[in-house]
Scaffold this motif. Structure first.
Motif, mmCIF file in Angstrom:
data_model
loop_
_atom_site.group_PDB
_atom_site.id
_atom_site.type_symbol
_atom_site.label_atom_id
_atom_site.label_comp_id
_atom_site.label_asym_id
_atom_site.label_seq_id
_atom_site.Cartn_x
_atom_site.Cartn_y
_atom_site.Cartn_z
ATOM 1 N N ARG A 195 31.682 54.208 7.415
ATOM 2 C CA ARG A 195 32.886 53.475 7.795
ATOM 3 C C ARG A 195 32.471 52.020 7.951
ATOM 4 O O ARG A 195 31.657 51.730 8.841
ATOM 5 C CB ARG A 195 33.461 54.030 9.115
ATOM 6 N N SER B 224 40.085 52.805 12.302
ATOM 7 C CA SER B 224 38.854 53.384 12.855
ATOM 8 C C SER B 224 38.894 54.899 12.737
ATOM 9 O O SER B 224 38.290 55.610 13.526
ATOM 10 C CB SER B 224 38.673 52.957 14.317
ATOM 11 N N ASN C 191 32.400 49.265 11.148
ATOM 12 C CA ASN C 191 33.035 50.376 11.857
ATOM 13 C C ASN C 191 34.546 50.453 11.645
ATOM 14 O O ASN C 191 35.234 51.175 12.374
ATOM 15 C CB ASN C 191 32.734 50.318 13.359
ATOM 16 N N HIS C 192 35.079 49.747 10.650
ATOM 17 C CA HIS C 192 36.509 49.825 10.356
ATOM 18 C C HIS C 192 36.713 49.999 8.852
ATOM 19 O O HIS C 192 36.139 49.256 8.055
ATOM 20 C CB HIS C 192 37.247 48.557 10.798
ATOM 21 N N HIS D 150 28.473 48.234 3.731
ATOM 22 C CA HIS D 150 28.021 49.083 4.834
ATOM 23 C C HIS D 150 27.081 48.277 5.722
ATOM 24 O O HIS D 150 26.069 47.753 5.253
ATOM 25 C CB HIS D 150 27.295 50.318 4.294
ATOM 26 N N PRO E 76 26.794 48.088 12.913
ATOM 27 C CA PRO E 76 27.826 47.457 13.748
ATOM 28 C C PRO E 76 27.298 46.339 14.642
ATOM 29 O O PRO E 76 28.046 45.438 15.016
ATOM 30 C CB PRO E 76 28.356 48.623 14.588
ATOM 31 N N LEU F 222 34.779 58.865 9.697
ATOM 32 C CA LEU F 222 33.880 58.443 8.633
ATOM 33 C C LEU F 222 34.208 59.216 7.354
ATOM 34 O O LEU F 222 34.626 60.370 7.408
ATOM 35 C CB LEU F 222 32.419 58.691 9.017
#
Length: 206
Positions: A117, A109, A94-95, A53, A56, A112
């Motif tokens: 995510r 994408s 973020n992916h 985690h 981003p 969440l």
């Protein structure tokens, strides 16, 4: 070494060998992953997928940071690429990262999962579906409970699950949630996890 008695494989026949390893971490994970990769050494015979985690805004840094700690090739995963033995693939921020039975990686994408995510649960669930008893899932330090549903899926398909010992983890939430599922085969101090992974992937099972 502290270890749970391995759970039965729920009727799956044992494969000749493991084919893939996936690792999940969150808070404290950069240090945890650095120690794991450093002690893992060179020449790993399977691909290693990582969900960490991340903010981003720091997406381009993690692969470079971890690459300095391991002789293994380390890179951000790309959509549609083939996972190769001895390469470390990190989910981009973020992916979500998933893998199919042919070892092809997919980035998504989509929404969440449990507020995160990439999601360890989604990676582990794809691992379980694609590789069954040939999969190894590992949960390191992290807050929250991401990965718990995923390790349950891996174990239900006959795979093997490792968790960092919550008592010594920098953040105990994720490994503790994994252990509480009852699906974890090995509960280990961080420094001992790499040796167990090596032993599993390098030993042909009967």
């Amino acid at each position: 070494m502290t270890a749970h008695t391995p759970a039965p494989d729920h009727g799956h026949s044992a494969p000749d060998n493991f084919a893939i390893v996936a690792v999940a971490s969150s808070a404290g994970g950069i240090h945890g992953l650095s120690v794991l990769l450093e002690t893992l050494g060179d020449g790993l015979s399977v691909p290693l997928l990582i969900v960490q985690h991340l903010d981003p805004r720091h997406g381009t840094v993690i692969a470079d940071v971890l690459a300095r700690r391991t002789p293994l090739r380390t890179k951000l995963a790309q959509d549609g690429e083939q996972a190769r033995p001895g390469v470390v693939y990190i989910a981009p921020p973020n992916h979500h990262l998933l893998v199919d039975a042919d070892g092809v990686l997919t980035l998504s994408s989509s929404e969440l999962v449990h507020f995160v995510r990439p999601s360890a649960d989604l990676l582990f669930e794809s691992l379980a579906g694609a590789y069954g008893p040939r999969a190894i899932a590992c949960v390191l330090t992290g807050s929250g409970f991401d990965g718990a549903m995923g390790v349950d899926a891996v174990k239900s398909r006959g795979g093997t699950v490792i968790a960092e010992d919550p008592r010594t983890a920098e953040f105990r939430g994720m490994p503790e949630a994994a252990v509480e599922t009852g699906a974890v085969d090995f509960v280990l101090p961080l420094e001992e996890i790499a040796a167990v992974i090596r032993g599993l992937v390098e030993t042909k099972r009967q």
